[in-house]
Design an enzyme around this catalytic site. Structure first.
Site, PDB file in Angstrom:
ATOM      1  N   GLU A 194      37.534  40.797  36.967  1.00  0.00           N
ATOM      2  CA  GLU A 194      37.088  41.737  37.994  1.00  0.00           C
ATOM      3  C   GLU A 194      35.577  41.965  37.971  1.00  0.00           C
ATOM      4  O   GLU A 194      35.064  42.771  38.755  1.00  0.00           O
ATOM      5  CB  GLU A 194      37.806  43.079  37.802  1.00  0.00           C
ATOM      6  N   ASP A 195      34.864  41.288  37.096  1.00  0.00           N
ATOM      7  CA  ASP A 195      33.440  41.555  36.907  1.00  0.00           C
ATOM      8  C   ASP A 195      32.606  41.196  38.141  1.00  0.00           C
ATOM      9  O   ASP A 195      32.670  40.066  38.642  1.00  0.00           O
ATOM     10  CB  ASP A 195      32.917  40.761  35.702  1.00  0.00           C
TER      11      ASP A 195
END
Length: 293
Positions: A247-248
């Site tokens: 999800e970065d």
């Protein structure tokens, strides 16, 4: 005291590349890069010791000079962990050399090690601090916390800090952190993590006893730690090579840049791009982050 720390797989090590990454923020409060020299305070047996680190290529290692006598093994272990000096990059470089996205990065940044976070409490609370804000403001918040509650060593006209201890932050009320511009939820989560560690409900020993999947679930069981934060900690602190913070935002931006996309890819697309990384996920992520610097 002077110590030489060996670097594993020295042919695939570049101190210069590591220094570039370590120089990414002028708000960094836990180390200093000055030319070809790196300085950091390490706590050894409850005593802060300033270390000065330089390259020693003829010895295939790094030269460390300390401000006071300290346990050489403790210094060696800390710096080896922080800079991942015991890593062997051959398998990752072989894999990345066959990947269209990663291949140019390993050539451009050859020798870069996955710079870690050497303290568990710092790693956990840094992920909370950085959630849903830009990196610059995250560093501002981190700097405020360290300057207010971290121990310090003065050398000449400079002051060097260490990250606050869990017990120190556990004693705070959320209003203290919100006064530094932490959101209320982040203040609550950081203090909650500090109390969990101070009360030994969250321990290094327990984390180290677990495999990757179990370690991720263990961390996620604490408030404020989601999948991204858990993978970040397992990547930067625990050194699980398969840790992948899907999800970065930085990872998404790096793919957008490397693939010349009009918009950031979706999470589903990121999963597709990274599904073959497996045990190379942590280093692949880190090299993509480096491409944004």
């Amino acid at each position: 005291m002077k110590i030489t720390i060996p670097v594993n797989d020295h042919a695939n090590f570049s101190f210069d590349e590591c220094l570039v990454f370590l120089s990414r923020s002028d708000k960094e409060a836990l180390h200093e890069v000055a030319g070809k020299t790196l300085r950091k305070v390490i706590v050894v047996n409850n005593t802060p010791v300033l270390t000065t680190i330089t390259d020693a290529p003829k010895k295939k290692g790094l030269q460390v000079e300390t401000s006071a006598d300290a346990d050489p093994a403790a210094i060696k272990n800390y710096i080896t962990h922080w800079l991942h000096l015991d890593a062997d990059l051959n398998e990752f470089y072989t894999f990345a050399g066959k990947d269209a996205v990663l291949s140019p990065l390993i050539q451009q940044y050859k020798g870069l090690r996955l710079i870690g976070i050497p303290e568990l409490f710092e790693a956990l609370t840094w992920t909370i601090t950085g959630q849903q804000i830009n990196l610059s403001f995250a560093y501002t918040l981190k700097q405020r916390l360290i300057h207010a509650y971290g121990d310090a060593v003065t050398a000449g006209d400079k002051t060097y800090y260490v990250y606050p201890q869990p017990a120190t932050i556990a004693a705070l009320e959320p209003a203290t952190l919100t006064g530094m511009q932490f959101s209320r939820s982040k203040a609550d989560y950081i203090i909650s993590i500090a109390r969990a560690m101070a009360e030994e409900r969250l321990t290094l020993a327990q984390l180290q006893s677990l495999d990757y999947t179990a370690a991720r679930e263990y961390l996620i069981s604490f408030k404020g730690i989601g999948n991204w934060s858990a993978n970040y900690v397992l990547m930067k602190f625990s050194r699980y090579w398969q840790a992948l913070p899907l999800e970065d935002a930085g990872l998404h931006n790096a793919f957008k840049q490397q693939l010349n996309l009009a918009v950031k890819p979706s999470l589903a697309e990121i999963k597709k791009y990274t599904q073959h990384w497996q045990q190379h996920a942590a280093y692949a992520t880190f090299y993509l982050w480096r491409s944004l610097q």
